[in-house]
Design an enzyme around this catalytic site. Sequence first.
Site, PDB file in Angstrom:
ATOM      1  CG  ASP A   7      -5.890   2.367   3.923  1.00 53.89           C
ATOM      2  OD1 ASP A   7      -6.704   1.544   3.300  1.00 53.89           O
ATOM      3  OD2 ASP A   7      -4.599   2.227   3.864  1.00 53.89           O
ATOM      4  CD  GLU A  67      -9.115   2.142   0.872  1.00 53.51           C
ATOM      5  OE1 GLU A  67      -8.726   1.192   0.481  1.00 53.51           O
ATOM      6  OE2 GLU A  67      -8.504   3.299   0.758  1.00 53.51           O
ATOM      7  CG  ASP A 140      -0.715   1.502   5.353  1.00 51.50           C
ATOM      8  OD1 ASP A 140      -1.264   1.016   4.129  1.00 51.50           O
ATOM      9  OD2 ASP A 140       0.227   0.857   5.559  1.00 51.50           O
TER      10      ASP A 140
END
Length: 166
Positions: A7, A67, A140
């Site tokens: 991420d 991502e 996160d």
Amino acid sequence: MIVIGIDPGTAATGYGVVASSAGTPRLLECGVIRTTAAAPLAERLADIFEGVSEVIARHKPDAMAVESVFYARNVRTTVVLGHARGVILLAGQRAGLPVHEYAPAVIKKTVVGRGAATKEQVQFMVARLLRLKTAPQPSDAADGVACALTCLLAAKLDAMKATVFA
């Protein structure tokens, strides 16, 4: 199969390493690579690259899931996030990993069932899917794990399709 999920972020880059054997996923490691807010951007990007490279060296994953970029209201935020994604993709490429990119809504839909899921819902489902006593912290890290799970589930689906349509 072992997948590292990322991420991206310039302040906190979440990651999760998930292994799947016999169809059962298990968490190997998750955490956050933090950078110093006052440091120049180039230094922060080097820290992210080195941190991701260290996790890759430790676990020797078979694939990387990242991502994909989302469009923030602030153009500068989007551009800086793109820089972070760039060094993450470079770390994966340097390690010889196939890199898969997933939109945030796809990750949420895969893990939670809703593309507009909240951070708390993602954390809850990550814990459930991996049979963890508590959800990965901070969010996160859970997002990195969710990204890795998305890659594993997509690979499983592709394998099933190959079998059915062969």
